[in-house]
Design an enzyme around this catalytic site. Structure first.
Site, PDB file in Angstrom:
ATOM      1  N   GLU A 269       0.836  -1.211   0.000  1.00 15.91           N
ATOM      2  CA  GLU A 269       0.000   0.000   0.000  1.00 15.91           C
ATOM      3  C   GLU A 269       0.869   1.259   0.000  1.00 15.91           C
ATOM      4  O   GLU A 269       2.093   1.191   0.177  1.00 15.91           O
ATOM      5  CB  GLU A 269      -0.964  -0.053   1.181  1.00 15.91           C
ATOM      6  CG  GLU A 269      -1.900  -1.247   1.049  1.00 15.91           C
ATOM      7  CD  GLU A 269      -3.000  -1.309   2.105  1.00 15.91           C
ATOM      8  OE1 GLU A 269      -2.922  -0.578   3.108  1.00 15.91           O
ATOM      9  OE2 GLU A 269      -3.920  -2.118   1.905  1.00 15.91           O
TER      10      GLU A 269
ATOM     11  N   GLU B 110      -1.763 -10.191  -5.888  1.00 14.72           N
ATOM     12  CA  GLU B 110      -1.770 -11.007  -7.109  1.00 14.72           C
ATOM     13  C   GLU B 110      -0.906 -10.380  -8.199  1.00 14.72           C
ATOM     14  O   GLU B 110      -0.131 -11.057  -8.880  1.00 14.72           O
ATOM     15  CB  GLU B 110      -3.195 -11.172  -7.654  1.00 14.72           C
ATOM     16  CG  GLU B 110      -4.147 -11.915  -6.741  1.00 14.72           C
ATOM     17  CD  GLU B 110      -4.868 -11.023  -5.737  1.00 14.72           C
ATOM     18  OE1 GLU B 110      -4.272 -10.040  -5.255  1.00 14.72           O
ATOM     19  OE2 GLU B 110      -6.042 -11.321  -5.431  1.00 14.72           O
TER      20      GLU B 110
ATOM     21  N   CYS C  55      -6.951  -7.434 -11.152  1.00 17.29           N
ATOM     22  CA  CYS C  55      -6.052  -8.592 -11.039  1.00 17.29           C
ATOM     23  C   CYS C  55      -6.504  -9.722 -11.952  1.00 17.29           C
ATOM     24  O   CYS C  55      -5.672 -10.404 -12.567  1.00 17.29           O
ATOM     25  CB  CYS C  55      -5.979  -9.069  -9.593  1.00 17.29           C
ATOM     26  SG  CYS C  55      -4.988  -7.980  -8.553  1.00 17.29           S
TER      27      CYS C  55
HETATM   28  N1  THU Z   1      -6.106  -6.684  -2.098  1.00 20.22           N
HETATM   29  C1  THU Z   1      -5.283  -7.638  -2.626  1.00 20.22           C
HETATM   30  O1  THU Z   1      -4.047  -7.574  -2.475  1.00 20.22           O
HETATM   31  N2  THU Z   1      -5.847  -8.644  -3.333  1.00 20.22           N
HETATM   32  C2  THU Z   1      -7.184  -8.841  -3.479  1.00 20.22           C
HETATM   33  O2  THU Z   1      -7.593  -9.806  -4.098  1.00 20.22           O
HETATM   34  C3  THU Z   1      -8.118  -7.885  -2.910  1.00 20.22           C
HETATM   35  C4  THU Z   1      -7.540  -6.681  -2.264  1.00 20.22           C
HETATM   36  C5  THU Z   1      -5.499  -5.619  -1.299  1.00 20.22           C
HETATM   37  C6  THU Z   1      -5.526  -4.242  -1.882  1.00 20.22           C
HETATM   38  C7  THU Z   1      -5.439  -3.398  -0.648  1.00 20.22           C
HETATM   39  O3  THU Z   1      -4.077  -3.271  -0.267  1.00 20.22           O
HETATM   40  C8  THU Z   1      -6.154  -4.210   0.405  1.00 20.22           C
HETATM   41  O4  THU Z   1      -6.177  -5.549  -0.064  1.00 20.22           O
HETATM   42  C9  THU Z   1      -7.587  -3.753   0.699  1.00 20.22           C
HETATM   43  O5  THU Z   1      -8.342  -3.694  -0.437  1.00 20.22           O
END
Ligand code: THU
Length: 157
Positions: free
Chosen positions: A63, A74, A115
Site C-alpha cells: 500500500e 496477485e 487482477c
Molecule cells: N487486495 C489484494 O491484495 N488482493 C485482493 O484480491 C483484494 C484486495 C489488497 C488491496 C489493498 O491493499 C487491500 O487488499 C484492501 O483492499
C-alpha cells in the site's frame, strides 16, 4: 434471441485434501500474506505463482499513502514472476488473506477485477488454464482457469 448461462466451475476442498503441490502453493501464499505492507487497510493478502519451471514466486499487497499507488498481492506476484522468469509459463496461482491472528480468513478470498484481467494475460501466454486456488479457513476453492473467473473478458483489440 439466444440465452446462455455461464457456469463457473469451483471445487471446494479442505486443506487436508490438497495435493502436496497445492499445499505448498497455499502455504507460500499464506506466508507471503504475513509480509504484506497494509498499514492503511490492515487487510493482508499473499499470492503465490507456480511456474512451469518449478519456481514459486510470492507477492503481497503493497500500500501507499497515495492510496491508488498501492498494488494487490496477485499483481505484485504475477508481475515479478514474469519479469524474473520471462520464458516460464504460469501453471497455478494461490491467493490467501490473513486476519490479525495470522490465520486465513473465514471465506475464500477472490481477486479484484484488475487482477483478474492482469492474470488473464499470463494465462493467454501459457496457452492453457492456470489453476486458481482461493484460500479460506475451512474451504479452499479451486478453479481450473483465470478465464473462469472472468467470463466475457476483454482479450485483444
Ligand atoms: N487486495 C489484494 O491484495 N488482493 C485482493 O484480491 C483484494 C484486495 C489488497 C488491496 C489493498 O491493499 C487491500 O487488499 C484492501 O483492499
Amino acid at each position: 434471441m439466444r440465452k446462455a448461462d455461464i457456469v463457473v466451475p469451483v471445487k471446494a476442498v479442505g486443506y487436508a485434501e490438497l495435493t502436496d503441490a497445492q499445499r505448498d502453493l497455499i502455504d507460500s501464499a499464506r506466508s507471503a500474506a504475513k509480509r504484506a505492507y497494509a498499514p492503511y487497510s490492515h487487510f493482508s493478502v499473499g499470492a503465490a505463482v507456480l511456474l512451469d519451471n518449478g519456481e514459486i514466486i510470492e507477492g503481497s499487497n503493497q500500500e501507499n499513502a497515495a492510496y491508488p499507488s498501492g498494488l494487490c498481492a496477485e499483481r505484485t506476484a504475477a508481475f515479478y514472476a514474469h519479469s524474473r522468469f520471462p520464458d516460464a509459463r504460469f501453471s497455478a496461482i494461490a491467493i490467501s488473506a490473513i486476519g490479525t491472528d495470522g490465520q486465513p480468513l473465514e471465506n475464500p478470498i477472490s481477486p479484484c477485477g484488475a487482477c483478474r484481467q492482469s492474470l488473464l494475460e499470463y494465462e493467454k501466454l501459457a496457452g492453457a488454464g492456470v489453476s486458481v486456488l482461493l484460500d479460506g479457513k475451512d474451504e479452499i476453492f479451486i478453479l481450473p482457469s483465470v478465464s473462469s473467473l472472468l467470463p466475457l473478458a476483454f482479450t485483444e483489440f
